[in-house]
Write a protein that holds these residues in place. Structure first.
Motif, PDB file in Angstrom:
ATOM      1  N   VAL A   1     -26.379  86.119  30.728  1.00  0.00           N
ATOM      2  CA  VAL A   1     -27.653  84.970  30.805  1.00  0.00           C
ATOM      3  C   VAL A   1     -28.245  85.320  32.129  1.00  0.00           C
ATOM      4  O   VAL A   1     -29.425  85.303  32.168  1.00  0.00           O
ATOM      5  CB  VAL A   1     -26.976  83.455  30.823  1.00  0.00           C
ATOM      6  N   ARG A   2     -27.667  85.356  33.167  1.00  0.00           N
ATOM      7  CA  ARG A   2     -28.102  85.600  34.625  1.00  0.00           C
ATOM      8  C   ARG A   2     -29.056  87.036  34.381  1.00  0.00           C
ATOM      9  O   ARG A   2     -30.048  86.932  34.855  1.00  0.00           O
ATOM     10  CB  ARG A   2     -27.024  85.738  35.472  1.00  0.00           C
ATOM     11  N   ASP A   3     -28.371  87.834  34.004  1.00  0.00           N
ATOM     12  CA  ASP A   3     -28.999  89.145  34.322  1.00  0.00           C
ATOM     13  C   ASP A   3     -30.137  89.612  32.868  1.00  0.00           C
ATOM     14  O   ASP A   3     -31.224  90.419  33.346  1.00  0.00           O
ATOM     15  CB  ASP A   3     -28.076  90.362  34.328  1.00  0.00           C
TER      16      ASP A   3
ATOM     17  N   ALA B   1     -25.594  85.006  24.044  1.00  0.00           N
ATOM     18  CA  ALA B   1     -24.457  84.737  25.090  1.00  0.00           C
ATOM     19  C   ALA B   1     -24.629  83.130  25.599  1.00  0.00           C
ATOM     20  O   ALA B   1     -23.859  82.508  25.630  1.00  0.00           O
ATOM     21  CB  ALA B   1     -24.712  85.657  26.426  1.00  0.00           C
ATOM     22  N   PHE B   2     -25.720  82.763  25.844  1.00  0.00           N
ATOM     23  CA  PHE B   2     -26.113  81.360  26.212  1.00  0.00           C
ATOM     24  C   PHE B   2     -25.651  80.310  25.052  1.00  0.00           C
ATOM     25  O   PHE B   2     -24.808  79.413  25.394  1.00  0.00           O
ATOM     26  CB  PHE B   2     -27.487  80.946  26.690  1.00  0.00           C
ATOM     27  N   GLY B   3     -25.849  80.779  23.816  1.00  0.00           N
ATOM     28  CA  GLY B   3     -25.616  80.012  22.736  1.00  0.00           C
ATOM     29  C   GLY B   3     -24.096  80.018  22.570  1.00  0.00           C
ATOM     30  O   GLY B   3     -23.435  78.844  22.261  1.00  0.00           O
ATOM     31  N   ALA B   4     -23.352  81.041  22.900  1.00  0.00           N
ATOM     32  CA  ALA B   4     -21.840  81.055  22.730  1.00  0.00           C
ATOM     33  C   ALA B   4     -21.371  80.374  23.925  1.00  0.00           C
ATOM     34  O   ALA B   4     -20.270  79.498  23.825  1.00  0.00           O
ATOM     35  CB  ALA B   4     -21.450  82.598  22.974  1.00  0.00           C
TER      36      ALA B   4
ATOM     37  N   MET C   1     -26.294  72.168  30.867  1.00  0.00           N
ATOM     38  CA  MET C   1     -26.431  73.395  30.002  1.00  0.00           C
ATOM     39  C   MET C   1     -27.931  73.820  30.606  1.00  0.00           C
ATOM     40  O   MET C   1     -28.193  75.083  30.555  1.00  0.00           O
ATOM     41  CB  MET C   1     -26.256  73.215  28.792  1.00  0.00           C
ATOM     42  N   LEU C   2     -29.084  73.251  30.441  1.00  0.00           N
ATOM     43  CA  LEU C   2     -30.336  73.438  30.943  1.00  0.00           C
ATOM     44  C   LEU C   2     -30.411  73.907  32.416  1.00  0.00           C
ATOM     45  O   LEU C   2     -31.083  74.867  32.434  1.00  0.00           O
ATOM     46  CB  LEU C   2     -31.436  72.380  30.507  1.00  0.00           C
ATOM     47  N   THR C   3     -29.700  73.380  33.043  1.00  0.00           N
ATOM     48  CA  THR C   3     -29.590  73.738  34.334  1.00  0.00           C
ATOM     49  C   THR C   3     -28.773  75.076  34.777  1.00  0.00           C
ATOM     50  O   THR C   3     -29.377  75.970  35.471  1.00  0.00           O
ATOM     51  CB  THR C   3     -28.830  72.712  35.419  1.00  0.00           C
ATOM     52  N   VAL C   4     -27.960  75.199  33.835  1.00  0.00           N
ATOM     53  CA  VAL C   4     -27.313  76.623  33.664  1.00  0.00           C
ATOM     54  C   VAL C   4     -28.090  77.666  33.276  1.00  0.00           C
ATOM     55  O   VAL C   4     -28.060  78.868  34.015  1.00  0.00           O
ATOM     56  CB  VAL C   4     -26.091  76.643  32.899  1.00  0.00           C
ATOM     57  N   TRP C   5     -28.940  77.512  32.366  1.00  0.00           N
ATOM     58  CA  TRP C   5     -29.838  78.602  31.850  1.00  0.00           C
ATOM     59  C   TRP C   5     -30.965  78.662  32.918  1.00  0.00           C
ATOM     60  O   TRP C   5     -31.466  79.779  33.161  1.00  0.00           O
ATOM     61  CB  TRP C   5     -30.607  77.763  30.659  1.00  0.00           C
ATOM     62  N   ARG C   6     -31.407  77.861  33.659  1.00  0.00           N
ATOM     63  CA  ARG C   6     -32.453  77.598  34.565  1.00  0.00           C
ATOM     64  C   ARG C   6     -31.923  78.461  35.924  1.00  0.00           C
ATOM     65  O   ARG C   6     -32.785  79.318  36.671  1.00  0.00           O
ATOM     66  CB  ARG C   6     -33.149  76.305  35.118  1.00  0.00           C
ATOM     67  N   LYS C   7     -30.829  78.240  36.468  1.00  0.00           N
ATOM     68  CA  LYS C   7     -30.259  78.716  37.557  1.00  0.00           C
ATOM     69  C   LYS C   7     -29.209  79.631  37.515  1.00  0.00           C
ATOM     70  O   LYS C   7     -28.525  79.938  38.408  1.00  0.00           O
ATOM     71  CB  LYS C   7     -29.859  77.360  38.443  1.00  0.00           C
ATOM     72  N   ALA C   8     -29.135  80.114  36.489  1.00  0.00           N
ATOM     73  CA  ALA C   8     -27.931  81.283  36.178  1.00  0.00           C
ATOM     74  C   ALA C   8     -28.065  82.378  37.246  1.00  0.00           C
ATOM     75  O   ALA C   8     -27.121  83.081  37.629  1.00  0.00           O
ATOM     76  CB  ALA C   8     -28.178  81.995  34.725  1.00  0.00           C
TER      77      ALA C   8
END
Length: 209
Positions: A42-44, A50-53, A84-91
């Motif tokens: 997700v980060r790279d 991967a985010f869905g999993a 989880m939205l924060t995880v996506w945004r700040k990965a």
């Protein structure tokens, strides 16, 4: 969001898997490693699969963690979505050399829940101030699930009037005043039904820690 085989990476894996050195790797460590793989993807690569999993694996565990610390189901759902939205945004901020993926994400959940509790002027549970290096283990999650099932069964045994008030107050996260306005019942009646329902639940759940 379309899912791939990443959705169920641990299905059917009931025994530790041998590592390249011939030693077995505990399942929890395998899962932690997989979470890190997903989060790095997700980060790279902004990998949506991967985010869905990652979401499918962590969302129910995060919800259980948040509810165990005193938050109602509806608000817990909102917190998990926000986390989880924060995880996506700040990965991009995730560094696997500084923290495990699970610990990093659970810390985001802790911080979010603490912010909400403080805004509501409620005392922060001691559990939220503990060392965040590890996530709740499988036995804690199972215990929560069992407690939730027992509580639901006990609520189902309540008188319908009491059950309705309990569900609105503790599952729907409504205040007594909001329940009164929604149902048209006097505030005193709402409080009385909730009190009677809680008394019965206490008797039904005496063995529940």
């Amino acid at each position: 969001m379309m899912m791939t085989t990443l959705e169920k990476p641990f299905a059917g894996r009931t025994r530790p898997r041998p590592s390249k050195t011939g030693k077995t790797v505990p399942q929890q460590k395998q899962e932690t490693s997989q979470l890190t793989v997903w989060l790095i993807a997700v980060r790279d690569q902004r990998d949506r699969a991967a985010f869905g999993a990652l979401f499918d694996y962590l969302a129910p565990r995060l919800k259980g963690f948040v509810m165990r610390n005193g938050t109602g189901a509806a608000q817990a759902e909102e917190i998990v979505q926000d986390v989880m939205l924060t995880v996506w945004r700040k990965a991009s901020m995730f560094d696997p050399h500084r923290a495990q993926a699970s610990a990093w994400i659970y810390q985001i959940a802790r911080n979010r829940q603490i912010d909400i509790i403080r805004k509501e002027n409620r005392p922060v549970p001691d559990e939220l101030t503990l060392n965040p290096d590890t996530e709740p283990d499988a036995s804690q999650i199972l215990a929560f699930d069992q407690e939730a099932e027992q509580l639901r069964a006990a609520i189902d045994q309540l008188h319908p009037d009491q059950k309705e008030m309990i569900e609105k107050a503790y599952i729907g996260d409504l205040s007594h005043q909001e329940i009164s306005a929604q149902t048209g019942l006097p505030l005193g009646t709402v409080k009385s039904r909730i009190r009677l329902g809680l008394n019965r639940l206490r008797n039904e759940l005496k063995g529940l820690r």
